[in-house]
Design a protein around this motif. Sequence first.
Motif, PDB file in Angstrom:
ATOM      1  N   PRO A   1      -0.512   1.853   1.937  1.00 29.04           N
ATOM      2  CA  PRO A   1      -0.411   0.661   1.065  1.00 29.04           C
ATOM      3  C   PRO A   1       0.265  -0.542   1.735  1.00 29.04           C
ATOM      4  O   PRO A   1      -0.307  -1.643   1.707  1.00 29.04           O
ATOM      5  CB  PRO A   1       0.386   1.168  -0.138  1.00 29.04           C
ATOM      6  CG  PRO A   1       0.090   2.632  -0.186  1.00 29.04           C
ATOM      7  CD  PRO A   1       0.017   3.060   1.246  1.00 29.04           C
TER       8      PRO A   1
ATOM      9  N   LEU B   1       8.115  -5.578  -4.213  1.00 31.67           N
ATOM     10  CA  LEU B   1       7.763  -4.187  -4.510  1.00 31.67           C
ATOM     11  C   LEU B   1       8.460  -3.194  -3.591  1.00 31.67           C
ATOM     12  O   LEU B   1       8.298  -1.981  -3.753  1.00 31.67           O
ATOM     13  CB  LEU B   1       6.243  -4.012  -4.375  1.00 31.67           C
ATOM     14  CG  LEU B   1       5.371  -4.765  -5.392  1.00 31.67           C
ATOM     15  CD1 LEU B   1       3.893  -4.594  -5.060  1.00 31.67           C
ATOM     16  CD2 LEU B   1       5.648  -4.272  -6.812  1.00 31.67           C
TER      17      LEU B   1
ATOM     18  N   SER C   1       1.266   0.528  -6.661  1.00 29.73           N
ATOM     19  CA  SER C   1       2.692   0.809  -6.489  1.00 29.73           C
ATOM     20  C   SER C   1       3.393   1.033  -7.823  1.00 29.73           C
ATOM     21  O   SER C   1       4.445   1.662  -7.880  1.00 29.73           O
ATOM     22  CB  SER C   1       3.364  -0.344  -5.743  1.00 29.73           C
ATOM     23  OG  SER C   1       3.318  -1.526  -6.521  1.00 29.73           O
ATOM     24  N   LYS C   2       2.778   0.510  -8.902  1.00 25.41           N
ATOM     25  CA  LYS C   2       3.356   0.696 -10.240  1.00 25.41           C
ATOM     26  C   LYS C   2       2.711   1.864 -10.981  1.00 25.41           C
ATOM     27  O   LYS C   2       3.037   2.111 -12.146  1.00 25.41           O
ATOM     28  CB  LYS C   2       3.172  -0.591 -11.057  1.00 25.41           C
ATOM     29  CG  LYS C   2       3.871  -1.801 -10.454  1.00 25.41           C
ATOM     30  CD  LYS C   2       3.530  -3.066 -11.216  1.00 25.41           C
ATOM     31  CE  LYS C   2       4.170  -4.279 -10.566  1.00 25.41           C
ATOM     32  NZ  LYS C   2       3.788  -5.558 -11.241  1.00 25.41           N
TER      33      LYS C   2
ATOM     34  N   LEU D   1       7.846  -2.847  -0.382  1.00 27.61           N
ATOM     35  CA  LEU D   1       6.944  -2.428   0.691  1.00 27.61           C
ATOM     36  C   LEU D   1       7.284  -3.101   2.013  1.00 27.61           C
ATOM     37  O   LEU D   1       6.965  -2.563   3.079  1.00 27.61           O
ATOM     38  CB  LEU D   1       5.500  -2.745   0.308  1.00 27.61           C
ATOM     39  CG  LEU D   1       4.977  -2.077  -0.972  1.00 27.61           C
ATOM     40  CD1 LEU D   1       3.555  -2.534  -1.268  1.00 27.61           C
ATOM     41  CD2 LEU D   1       5.019  -0.556  -0.839  1.00 27.61           C
TER      42      LEU D   1
ATOM     43  N   VAL E   1      -2.961  -3.138  -4.506  1.00 26.26           N
ATOM     44  CA  VAL E   1      -1.727  -2.556  -3.968  1.00 26.26           C
ATOM     45  C   VAL E   1      -0.586  -2.702  -4.952  1.00 26.26           C
ATOM     46  O   VAL E   1       0.218  -1.774  -5.155  1.00 26.26           O
ATOM     47  CB  VAL E   1      -1.375  -3.218  -2.616  1.00 26.26           C
ATOM     48  CG1 VAL E   1       0.006  -2.776  -2.145  1.00 26.26           C
ATOM     49  CG2 VAL E   1      -2.429  -2.877  -1.573  1.00 26.26           C
ATOM     50  N   SER E   2      -0.506  -3.863  -5.613  1.00 27.44           N
ATOM     51  CA  SER E   2       0.560  -4.083  -6.585  1.00 27.44           C
ATOM     52  C   SER E   2       0.424  -3.116  -7.756  1.00 27.44           C
ATOM     53  O   SER E   2       1.410  -2.500  -8.181  1.00 27.44           O
ATOM     54  CB  SER E   2       0.515  -5.527  -7.086  1.00 27.44           C
ATOM     55  OG  SER E   2       1.477  -5.747  -8.089  1.00 27.44           O
TER      56      SER E   2
END
Length: 819
Positions: free
Chosen positions: A115, A351, A171-172, A353, A167-168
């Motif tokens: 990611p 996030l 990640s959630k 990352l 990706v956002s």
Amino acid sequence: MPFTDPVLIFASVMVLILVSPMVARRLRLPDIVGLIVAGMVFGEHGLGLLARDDTMKLLGQVGLLMIMFLAGLEIDLHQAKQQRSHSFLFGMLTFLFPLALGIAGGKWLFGMALPPALLLASMFSSHTLLTFPSVGKLQLGKTRAVITTIGGTILTDVLALLILAVVSAGSKGSLDAAFWFGMSSKMLVYTGLVLLLAPPVGRWFLRHFSDDDNLDFIAILAIAFTVSYLAHVAGLEPIIGAFLAGLTLNSLIPEKGALMRKLHFVGNALFIPFFLLSIGMLVNIELLWQGVDTWLIILFMVTVALFSKWLAARVFGFMLKYSPDEQGLIFGLSVNQAAATLAAALVGYDLGLFDDSIITGTIAMIAVTCFVGPVMTEKYGRRLAERRMLDSDASGDFPHRIIIPIHSRSRSKDILDLALFLRKDGSHEPLYPVNVVFESPDAEREIAESEKLLDHLVMNSLGVDVPMIPLVVIDTNVAGGILRTAREKRTSILCMLCDGDILGYKKRFGRTIDQVIDSSTQLVLVSRLQQPLSTTQRILLVCPPLCHLLPEVSEAIGVVKTIARQSGAKLRLLLVSDAANEQSRLVKKCRPPVDMTVHELPVWRHVRSAIVKAVSANDWVVVLAARTGQIAWQPMLDRLPKRLIEALPGHNLSFIYPPLEAPDPHENHEELIVDDEISRIIRLDQAVFQVEEGHIRQGLELLFKPFLQKTGLDARRLIDSLTASAEETPVELLPGLILLHEHCPEVKQSEFFLITFQNPLDLPLLSTHCRLVLVLLDPLEQDPVQHLAALNELAHLIKRPGFIAKALTASNWQELVQN
């Protein structure tokens, strides 16, 4: 520090916007680089005079949206359709090459998971059209390289922003079917609503408020920024919305109109410089000293960003046989990283990352690419512009000289808009508005009134930057005055307005217009205008039987297609079935290319009812007519104007009469006086050719030897002054051509001199290579009117097709002036 007083802040920014480009030009750098460096130096990470606060961010965001909005407005929709496969291919290459290199480097060099590596790679794929204003100034906005890059930019930015969204959401933990359905449905609904609603709303404003120049400007900006915000609601970036707004309003805003010029002025002079300053304020040099790991990240990100975009441009150019200059321009436009890149970096940081080193690398990458992009765009863009100018100069195309008879102030704006539509792209020819005054004892008062009327038209033309030469003619007959002026000015088009009050007249339009049609040899366009030209969606071109046999009908068809191209309208042909194939082939063959459909009529006898049935609300009806006695003439053509004016009271209606004799581009009408004109402006002893050394002083010394001996002029003072002017304040009239000016007591009238060089001059302030120098010497007490007349004479000479190319290749004065 930083400044807090709002007046001082704004004043400081205005000074930077003024001074930074001037300093950049001194250093032979693009204006854009100067503004970015100014943001670095005076921003909060430099001297700290200006903070990148909410106001600066707001105005910078507006500037970015203006770049994308103007890109959408300027794109040639017809050519974009033809180039859509090129745009798709380039968009995929400039997306996939950086993506592949970014993922590989993130995973294998820095040990990232998929990611964050994917998000990092998407930052390389996206780019910003930071240098689009530069290509606009070079008049390259409609070239295939620029159109391809714009289309590819939209594709790669949308894909990069989709990766950011995925990706956002991943990640959630919300990357499920509902996410994909919601995202795709919002995008489809948003795009459909914009395409459906924005054009009619814009058309309604322009139709009802066309007389108020401020309201239509505000309306267009309101639509653009509303569409930009709604893109954010739909899950897209506002820059995508701004570009989409430009595309949907493209056909409503003529390229050469006053509204487009206002949009360019506000964007290029105010908002876009704010964006460039805000980009420079992001750069923090101190972050470079955070350690070796940070330097490795910076080196990796900068290298991948530059190499991948260069590779995409080169591979694309090789596959589709684009020239090296076109490839370089594509690279310069697509290498710039700014808004989308920064947005992805900040999202990844929030996030968890990305760490601080990625943010530092992003800022460094933005700084480097925003320096390289403008330099490459300026370098290769100027090469393309010079080549286009020389190709056009050598082609010898006959210029469109347009005469527009004026008799009423209330209709002056309509006929000016129409004349602007008729001008060919890149034309430097002036418009000739003319008002005829009757020969009478009261003629002097009428001349004064005519001058006021023409002054009003000239003031309107200032907003569109079109040269205009107003003429007041005294004659015993209005038509005779118009025709005599057309012959004297060697005009190719007579553009006339009909007020529609001809229903009681026995022939076509009225005594004056009919006499002009019957007695002229030029192309005549007679129009009855009821709606703003920019609201036209379709042009109905009505072609009578045998019109394809008229000797110069292609010239008239080209004018109609030019109007369609300028207004963004589609072209629909109404043809009689018997000759439909020949006529449609002829229309399709004529330039410029436009979208075209064909409707066949069974018989010509019912053409009036067929036109009324085929016309819709926003159509412009154009009838291809013929003069009495020509092969395509028939009595119905003379009766048709009154019938259509009566049947279509609210529509724009035009009748176009092809010229009786075509101007031969290889035997230009200008050539009829070429010996007299050139030899009168530049005499035998006032020109030197092919100077071997590229030094301006040597050329000036060779030039003035015979002239100085004849006049006793102070040679040293004059040559020193002109040399200093060339080195410090050269005036670039055209790319590759400069003018030097000096006042001398020894000359009694304006004198012109010419120098050509074998090699480009070594002058640091020139933006292009220069081999042609013109010198103007004026008397000390020169009347300003005479000085302007001399400059007008010079402008007419250098804009003539073939003159610059001939001057650069001539080895002596005889070759310059020969036919």
